[in-house]
Design a protein around this motif. Structure first.
Motif, mmCIF file in Angstrom:
data_model
loop_
_atom_site.group_PDB
_atom_site.id
_atom_site.type_symbol
_atom_site.label_atom_id
_atom_site.label_comp_id
_atom_site.label_asym_id
_atom_site.label_seq_id
_atom_site.Cartn_x
_atom_site.Cartn_y
_atom_site.Cartn_z
ATOM 1 N N LYS A 118 4.158 -2.721 9.234
ATOM 2 C CA LYS A 118 5.154 -2.469 8.194
ATOM 3 C C LYS A 118 6.339 -3.404 8.396
ATOM 4 O O LYS A 118 6.696 -3.735 9.537
ATOM 5 C CB LYS A 118 5.656 -1.027 8.291
ATOM 6 N N TRP A 140 0.501 2.491 15.374
ATOM 7 C CA TRP A 140 -0.094 2.818 14.073
ATOM 8 C C TRP A 140 -1.616 2.981 14.200
ATOM 9 O O TRP A 140 -2.195 3.918 13.644
ATOM 10 C CB TRP A 140 0.233 1.732 13.028
ATOM 11 N N ARG A 144 -3.584 6.204 13.008
ATOM 12 C CA ARG A 144 -4.516 6.094 11.883
ATOM 13 C C ARG A 144 -5.895 6.652 12.258
ATOM 14 O O ARG A 144 -6.565 7.286 11.444
ATOM 15 C CB ARG A 144 -4.606 4.622 11.461
ATOM 16 N N ILE A 388 4.634 -2.831 -1.803
ATOM 17 C CA ILE A 388 4.722 -2.504 -0.380
ATOM 18 C C ILE A 388 4.994 -3.800 0.378
ATOM 19 O O ILE A 388 4.711 -4.881 -0.139
ATOM 20 C CB ILE A 388 3.424 -1.844 0.151
ATOM 21 N N ARG A 390 4.573 -5.818 4.065
ATOM 22 C CA ARG A 390 3.993 -5.929 5.399
ATOM 23 C C ARG A 390 4.606 -7.133 6.119
ATOM 24 O O ARG A 390 5.021 -8.092 5.474
ATOM 25 C CB ARG A 390 2.470 -6.136 5.300
ATOM 26 N N ARG A 455 -5.114 -0.099 5.969
ATOM 27 C CA ARG A 455 -3.903 0.713 5.854
ATOM 28 C C ARG A 455 -3.766 1.284 4.441
ATOM 29 O O ARG A 455 -2.643 1.494 3.929
ATOM 30 C CB ARG A 455 -2.682 -0.114 6.240
ATOM 31 N N CYS A 457 -4.206 4.236 1.388
ATOM 32 C CA CYS A 457 -3.710 5.608 1.383
ATOM 33 C C CYS A 457 -4.821 6.575 1.802
ATOM 34 O O CYS A 457 -5.819 6.710 1.091
ATOM 35 C CB CYS A 457 -3.232 5.958 -0.027
HETATM 36 C C1 HEM Z 1 -0.561 9.693 -6.621
HETATM 37 C C2 HEM Z 1 -0.371 9.895 -5.362
HETATM 38 C C3 HEM Z 1 -0.333 8.834 -4.295
HETATM 39 C C4 HEM Z 1 -0.171 7.474 -4.403
HETATM 40 C C5 HEM Z 1 0.011 6.653 -5.665
HETATM 41 C C6 HEM Z 1 -0.207 6.935 -3.059
HETATM 42 C C7 HEM Z 1 -0.106 5.596 -2.751
HETATM 43 C C8 HEM Z 1 -0.079 5.099 -1.474
HETATM 44 C C9 HEM Z 1 -0.004 3.697 -1.137
HETATM 45 C C10 HEM Z 1 0.058 2.553 -2.144
HETATM 46 C C11 HEM Z 1 0.003 3.612 0.207
HETATM 47 C C12 HEM Z 1 0.030 2.327 1.040
HETATM 48 C C13 HEM Z 1 1.401 2.091 1.572
HETATM 49 C C14 HEM Z 1 1.473 0.849 2.438
HETATM 50 O O1 HEM Z 1 0.478 0.199 2.660
HETATM 51 O O2 HEM Z 1 2.544 0.535 2.884
HETATM 52 C C15 HEM Z 1 -0.039 4.949 0.739
HETATM 53 C C16 HEM Z 1 -0.018 5.263 2.084
HETATM 54 C C17 HEM Z 1 -0.119 6.541 2.578
HETATM 55 N N1 HEM Z 1 -0.365 7.679 1.861
HETATM 56 FE FE1 HEM Z 1 -0.496 7.813 -0.134
HETATM 57 N N2 HEM Z 1 -0.371 7.968 -2.178
HETATM 58 C C18 HEM Z 1 -0.467 9.140 -2.887
HETATM 59 C C19 HEM Z 1 -0.653 10.404 -2.385
HETATM 60 C C20 HEM Z 1 -0.788 10.710 -1.061
HETATM 61 C C21 HEM Z 1 -1.050 12.037 -0.536
HETATM 62 C C22 HEM Z 1 -1.253 13.289 -1.399
HETATM 63 C C23 HEM Z 1 -1.058 11.938 0.824
HETATM 64 C C24 HEM Z 1 -1.297 12.994 1.871
HETATM 65 C C25 HEM Z 1 -1.568 14.230 1.642
HETATM 66 C C26 HEM Z 1 -0.803 10.553 1.160
HETATM 67 C C27 HEM Z 1 -0.715 10.044 2.439
HETATM 68 C C28 HEM Z 1 -0.453 8.730 2.743
HETATM 69 C C29 HEM Z 1 -0.224 8.254 4.107
HETATM 70 C C30 HEM Z 1 -0.217 9.077 5.372
HETATM 71 C C31 HEM Z 1 -0.007 6.872 3.994
HETATM 72 C C32 HEM Z 1 0.278 5.914 5.135
HETATM 73 C C33 HEM Z 1 -1.032 5.332 5.626
HETATM 74 C C34 HEM Z 1 -0.844 4.315 6.734
HETATM 75 O O3 HEM Z 1 0.235 3.748 6.843
HETATM 76 O O4 HEM Z 1 -1.817 4.072 7.455
HETATM 77 N N3 HEM Z 1 -0.646 9.837 -0.004
HETATM 78 N N4 HEM Z 1 -0.118 5.843 -0.303
#
Ligand code: HEM
Length: 510
Positions: A118, A140, A144, A388, A390, A455, A457
């Protein structure tokens, strides 16, 4: 006598140091400038093929971004991309940012294990959740590995009970708005999303939709608001300045009880798991009793017994940070856009009616709603996280360009999701973009609402299932109207592209 001698000796040393100081400073300054010039020459040679706006001495292009909110930020990215092409370089003082809106280049970064760190700008979230959402490097990778297996299909299936129950509560709550003037449905989707997350992740019935029974949701929302404010306020970027402000005290006042609450729930779940006859909860809400309802925390407790309560707290809080706003906003947009597109709404209604009727939403039925899926995908094309960032761990190739290690790479989902090369109606709500024949024509990496690669979601299936249940439950009871017009919509300065004045809808009963 001895004291006098020491004082004289010290004074002698001091004199010599003082005399040497200018030479030392000059030596370090020359060394630094030489290192800096060489580094800049190397970087400039490497990225010479990437176009970008002309730079000013010292500040580079930073003046273009001063004082911008999220909307201004997105607009300038689009202007840059329109003027210089889908891969643009920007200098923020000595820091190199490269904005990517070219699908092949995006794929090259997101699929690489050296593109997973990040950018340091995410550090403000550390106060909140020093876990997977902000972590980089080996930390991370370790986190993960823990999150990936926990969102498995079986567990998600168990979550449907909570999604159905809480969506029914939402339908009942919305009754109070039937026949009334326009209201902001975002407030309702926000509370329902929190009830989804509390129920499925922690096994706690916060019943945020019914009454304010605990301050968990308030603490979460308020603290995230402060963090976002910090993100876009120049003088709050410095930890030193921010920590001296009243805002920093307020932030801590929200974060501490939030973490305490999660920690208490963790202890409570441990108690439930260990005891045949669990005692009354000591958190201020009903814990969903029984080992018979699978929740995320139990899965983590079973699989990772060595984790401390602190680590578990961060891991859990992270999911709220990542999942709450995103799901709330996407669902609110869906209702408002269905309201302003009655034909599309009727098609979704017919599909829900045919497949689910008055029954519960189960896995099979949720997988049999292709039109609803197209609608949600289109909402996320327009309104997922706009970008986002990186930071590259190593020199990295994108096409025939090598980006230097340390470059901040901004993946501009907003731009690629509205690129007229790939979308017939880039600025319009047009679910037919996702007809199978249309999808087949596009490059794969021009649509990435949940990111891509190692990485991406981990909550994407959770998000899609929960949104489908919420939308389906409401639409089969109410007809929605909305005067939302995307052409003159105003957006707010937050991570998801939020509507400045909420999500306007009116309801009538079907
Ligand atoms: C419409 C709903 C959602 C959208 C559009 C979305 C979108 C995203 C995106 C684009 C990322 C990537 C961020 C990055 O690479 O910096 C991300 C990461 C993440 N999301 Fe979602 N998300 C949604 C819902 C959720 C839900 C419901 C959860 C958990 C219950 C969740 C958990 C996570 C986690 C933990 C990450 C970090 C993953 C990592 O860094 O390895 N997200 N999300």
């Amino acid at each position: 006598m001895a004291a006098k001698l020491t004082a004289k000796w010290i004074t002698g040393v001091e004199e010599r140091v003082i005399m040497l100081l200018p030479y030392l400073l000059m030596f370090f300054a020359v060394g630094f400038v030489t290192w800096y010039m060489r580094r800049m020459q190397r970087i400039s040679a490497m990225i010479s093929k990437i176009p970008g706006p002309p730079t000013l001495p010292l500040i580079g292009n930073a003046h273009l971004f001063f004082g911008l909110d999220m909307e201004g930020f997105n607009n300038i990215q689009l202007d840059l991309i329109n003027t210089y092409g889908p891969t643009v370089r920007v200098w923020l003082g000595p820091f190199l940012w490269v904005n990517l809106a070219e699908p092949e280049h995006i794929e090259a970064i997101l699929s690489s294990e050296y593109g997973t760190n990040k950018d340091p700008t995410y550090r403000f979230f550390k106060v909140h959740c020093d876990g997977i959402f902000v972590a980089s490097g080996d930390r991370w990778r370790k986190l993960r590995k823990m999150v990936n297996p926990t969102f498995h299909q079986k567990l998600l299936e168990n979550f449907l009970t909570t999604f159905n129950e809480q969506s029914d509560v939402l339908v009942q709550k919305l009754e109070e708005q039937v026949g009334k003037p326009t209201f902001d449905i975002g407030e309702y989707t926000g509370k329902c999303t929190l009830d989804f997350l509390c129920g499925t992740l922690m096994g706690v019935k916060t019943e945020e939709q019914i009454e304010n029974r605990c301050d968990f949701a308030k603490n979460l929302v308020e603290s995230v608001t402060i963090i976002k404010k910090r993100f876009y306020t120049l003088h709050y970027q410095s930890d030193w300045i921010f920590n001296c402000t009243e805002l920093s005290k307020q932030l801590n006042a929200f974060v501490k009880p939030l973490h305490d609450f999660v920690k208490q729930v963790i202890l409570e779940r441990k108690n439930i798991k260990q005891s045949e006859d669990p005692k009354d909860g000591f958190v201020n809400v009903d814990v969903v009793q029984g080992k018979n309802r699978s929740i995320y925390l139990d899965t983590v407790l079973e699989q990772f017994k060595h984790l401390s309560n602190d680590e578990l707290t961060y891991l859990t809080t992270d999911l709220f940070i990542a999942g709450a706003d995103t799901t709330k906003v996407a669902t609110a947009y869906t209702f408002a856009l269905l309201g302003s597109n009655p034909d599309i709404q009727e098609k979704v209604y017919q599909e829900v009616n045919d497949v689910v009727g008055d029954g519960e939403f189960n896995m099979h039925k949720l997988a049999s709603l292709p039109y609803m899926e197209m609608v949600l995908k289109e909402v996320l094309r327009l309104f997922t996280i706009p970008a986002i960032v990186r930071q590259l761990e190593r020199d990295h190739n994108i096409g025939d360009i090598t980006l230097p290690a340390g470059t901040s790479v901004q993946i501009c989902f907003y731009a690629v999701h509205r690129d007229s090369r790939f979308w017939r109606h880039p600025e319009k709500f047009h679910p037919d973009h996702f007809l199978p024949e249309e999808v087949a024509k596009r490059p794969r990496y021009c649509y990435l609402p949940f990111g891509y690669g190692p990485r991406n979601c981990p909550g994407y299936a959770f998000a899609m299932l929960s949104m489908k249940t919420m939308v389906g439950s409401v639409i089969r009871k109410y007809r929605i109207t909305s005067d939302l017009n995307l052409e003159n919509a105003e957006y707010n300065n937050i991570f998801m592209l939020e509507l400045k004045n909420g999500y306007p809808v009116q309801l009538t009963k079907r």
